[in-house]
Design a protein around this motif. Sequence first.
Motif, mmCIF file in Angstrom:
data_model
loop_
_atom_site.group_PDB
_atom_site.id
_atom_site.type_symbol
_atom_site.label_atom_id
_atom_site.label_comp_id
_atom_site.label_asym_id
_atom_site.label_seq_id
_atom_site.Cartn_x
_atom_site.Cartn_y
_atom_site.Cartn_z
ATOM 1 N N LYS A 46 0.822 -1.151 0.055
ATOM 2 C CA LYS A 46 0.008 -0.160 -0.102
ATOM 3 C C LYS A 46 0.845 1.016 -0.089
ATOM 4 O O LYS A 46 0.841 2.216 -0.691
ATOM 5 C CB LYS A 46 -0.890 -0.014 1.169
ATOM 6 N N SER A 150 -8.881 -16.108 7.947
ATOM 7 C CA SER A 150 -7.725 -16.951 7.218
ATOM 8 C C SER A 150 -6.455 -16.011 6.886
ATOM 9 O O SER A 150 -5.558 -16.664 6.337
ATOM 10 C CB SER A 150 -8.180 -17.490 5.961
ATOM 11 N N SER A 173 -12.709 -17.855 2.880
ATOM 12 C CA SER A 173 -13.086 -18.830 1.581
ATOM 13 C C SER A 173 -13.295 -20.070 2.131
ATOM 14 O O SER A 173 -12.348 -20.516 3.102
ATOM 15 C CB SER A 173 -12.155 -18.594 0.431
ATOM 16 N N TYR A 190 -17.598 -15.785 3.766
ATOM 17 C CA TYR A 190 -18.054 -14.529 3.441
ATOM 18 C C TYR A 190 -18.924 -14.578 2.146
ATOM 19 O O TYR A 190 -18.822 -15.356 1.339
ATOM 20 C CB TYR A 190 -16.717 -13.529 3.440
ATOM 21 N N PHE A 249 -8.115 0.971 14.231
ATOM 22 C CA PHE A 249 -6.704 0.902 14.772
ATOM 23 C C PHE A 249 -5.668 1.029 13.475
ATOM 24 O O PHE A 249 -5.648 -0.032 12.839
ATOM 25 C CB PHE A 249 -6.531 -0.274 15.428
HETATM 26 N N1 LIG Z 1 -4.450 -1.100 10.746
HETATM 27 C C1 LIG Z 1 -3.412 -2.189 11.152
HETATM 28 O O1 LIG Z 1 -2.507 -1.620 11.645
HETATM 29 C C2 LIG Z 1 -2.929 -3.309 10.001
HETATM 30 C C3 LIG Z 1 -2.050 -4.112 10.353
HETATM 31 C C4 LIG Z 1 -2.125 -5.290 9.571
HETATM 32 C C5 LIG Z 1 -2.678 -5.547 8.533
HETATM 33 N N2 LIG Z 1 -3.749 -4.425 8.149
HETATM 34 C C6 LIG Z 1 -4.821 -4.504 6.959
HETATM 35 O O2 LIG Z 1 -5.360 -5.673 7.382
HETATM 36 C C7 LIG Z 1 -5.979 -6.478 6.015
HETATM 37 C C8 LIG Z 1 -5.283 -7.933 6.265
HETATM 38 O O3 LIG Z 1 -3.813 -7.959 6.481
HETATM 39 P P1 LIG Z 1 -3.365 -9.489 6.427
HETATM 40 O O4 LIG Z 1 -1.870 -9.349 6.505
HETATM 41 O O5 LIG Z 1 -4.175 -10.395 7.406
HETATM 42 O O6 LIG Z 1 -3.580 -10.050 4.902
HETATM 43 P P2 LIG Z 1 -3.700 -11.135 4.247
HETATM 44 O O7 LIG Z 1 -2.677 -12.096 5.003
HETATM 45 O O8 LIG Z 1 -3.278 -11.104 2.985
HETATM 46 O O9 LIG Z 1 -5.099 -11.822 4.347
HETATM 47 C C9 LIG Z 1 -6.021 -11.222 3.729
HETATM 48 C C10 LIG Z 1 -7.283 -12.187 3.966
HETATM 49 O O10 LIG Z 1 -8.726 -11.579 3.259
HETATM 50 C C11 LIG Z 1 -9.506 -12.553 3.243
HETATM 51 N N3 LIG Z 1 -10.489 -11.938 2.285
HETATM 52 C C12 LIG Z 1 -10.390 -11.761 0.829
HETATM 53 N N4 LIG Z 1 -11.479 -11.209 0.478
HETATM 54 C C13 LIG Z 1 -12.474 -11.074 1.464
HETATM 55 C C14 LIG Z 1 -13.835 -10.903 1.639
HETATM 56 N N5 LIG Z 1 -14.549 -10.225 0.514
HETATM 57 N N6 LIG Z 1 -14.223 -10.971 2.951
HETATM 58 C C15 LIG Z 1 -13.439 -11.230 3.957
HETATM 59 N N7 LIG Z 1 -12.158 -11.982 3.906
HETATM 60 C C16 LIG Z 1 -11.750 -11.831 2.683
HETATM 61 C C17 LIG Z 1 -8.732 -13.639 2.673
HETATM 62 O O11 LIG Z 1 -9.345 -14.705 2.858
HETATM 63 P P3 LIG Z 1 -9.434 -16.010 1.761
HETATM 64 O O12 LIG Z 1 -8.117 -16.342 1.386
HETATM 65 O O13 LIG Z 1 -9.982 -17.039 3.062
HETATM 66 O O14 LIG Z 1 -10.303 -15.692 0.545
HETATM 67 C C18 LIG Z 1 -7.346 -13.725 3.275
HETATM 68 O O15 LIG Z 1 -7.094 -14.765 3.847
HETATM 69 C C19 LIG Z 1 -4.801 -5.639 5.050
HETATM 70 O O16 LIG Z 1 -5.924 -5.030 4.338
HETATM 71 C C20 LIG Z 1 -3.799 -4.993 5.568
HETATM 72 O O17 LIG Z 1 -3.356 -3.953 4.870
HETATM 73 C C21 LIG Z 1 -3.766 -3.397 8.854
#
Ligand SMILES: NC(=O)c1ccc[n+]([C@@H]2O[C@H](COP(=O)([O-])OP(=O)(O)OC[C@H]3O[C@@H](n4cnc5c(N)ncnc54)[C@H](OP(=O)(O)O)[C@@H]3O)[C@@H](O)[C@H]2O)c1
Length: 314
Positions: A46, A150, A173, A190, A249
């Motif tokens: 990002k 996940s 998923s 979802y 957060f």
């Molecule tokens: N605010 C903060 O401090 C902070 C910190 C870390 C991350 N984040 C943000 O949080 C998000 C997740 O981070 P991550 O590291 O966990 O990413 P990640 O490991 O890439 O996981 C993303 C997950 O989103 C799921 N997903 C995709 N489409 C979806 C939908 N329509 N509804 C529900 N789930 C869906 C996927 O699930 P499936 O594979 O099962 O489809 C995947 O497991 C990112 O946007 C990241 O930028 C924010």
Amino acid sequence: MARAIVYTEFGSPDVLHLIEVPDPIALSGEAVVRIDAAGANPIDAKLRSAKRPSPPITEPRAVGFDGAGVIDSLGDDVDGFAVGDRVAIRDTVGTYSTLLAVPIEKLVALPDSVTAAEGAGIGIPAGTAYQALRSLGLSGGDVLLVHGGSGSVGQAAVQFAVAWGATVVATASPARHDQLRDLGATPVAYGDGLLERVREAAPDGVTVALDCAGTDEAIEVSLELVADRDRIATIVRGPDAASFGIRAFSGGSPVPLTEQELAWRAEALGATVELLASGDFTIELGPELPLAEAAQAHELMESGAASGKIILIP
Ligand SMILES: NC(=O)c1ccc[n+]([C@@H]2O[C@H](COP(=O)([O-])OP(=O)(O)OC[C@H]3O[C@@H](n4cnc5c(N)ncnc54)[C@H](OP(=O)(O)O)[C@@H]3O)[C@@H](O)[C@H]2O)c1
């Protein structure tokens, strides 16, 4: 010379390139770490693409916040670490590199049983999950809904919540449902009909919701199910969370994390290393790519095609 991935303009993954840089020197209170593994996080992509605003680029910008490696040299005034120690790194810009100077308070020692790749997969995901659940006051009587259960943050949230005695429903998923069951959550798909599926999975109601997906559906279902909006949080929809009356957060929120929240993020590194060492926590590892292939790693991450934490190996 050390090597590091940098970019000099915002854009697609191919702005990332490997350059040679002078070997870093450990200043007072720092260690230079020879990186064995760097964890790729969505925020890295990002920032690179300017989806998350950051200051104008005036010099090659380093990438990555999470990593693990071996201490190569120490500055003055460092207690508790020695050259040769294996460590995990959190919250330090530039882990996509071969050598990095790291403030000592951003390091935790890694026991032999925890791999470098696991150590590189802790900082942002576990730190965010741990802090978010602490901020939401999660405890044993709660029923937690995790959207995006996940993902790296979602899996960490599920595991902390289960360890703290909560009942957990998590969206993913269908292909990832067995994995979530193994972590102790009730999985739900979802997409259309989510509200009904969660009601069926949690017949006594949901008391806390954590959005790690950032979809309208995640926000709407959380608002429908959780009466107390102070117990709904998003880590993705920071810019518009306040318009729903829910908490955010980071994730683009205009409200900075509190001192306590920052302290929880820091505390999570050591807490997670201990849980990993005792076999009470797992980090799903994804593809490992050579450091020089950081652009491919970002492509893979942004496509959503890989499951598990993508790791770069210098
Ligand atoms: N605010 C903060 O401090 C902070 C910190 C870390 C991350 N984040 C943000 O949080 C998000 C997740 O981070 P991550 O590291 O966990 O990413 P990640 O490991 O890439 O996981 C993303 C997950 O989103 C799921 N997903 C995709 N489409 C979806 C939908 N329509 N509804 C529900 N789930 C869906 C996927 O699930 P499936 O594979 O099962 O489809 C995947 O497991 C990112 O946007 C990241 O930028 C924010």
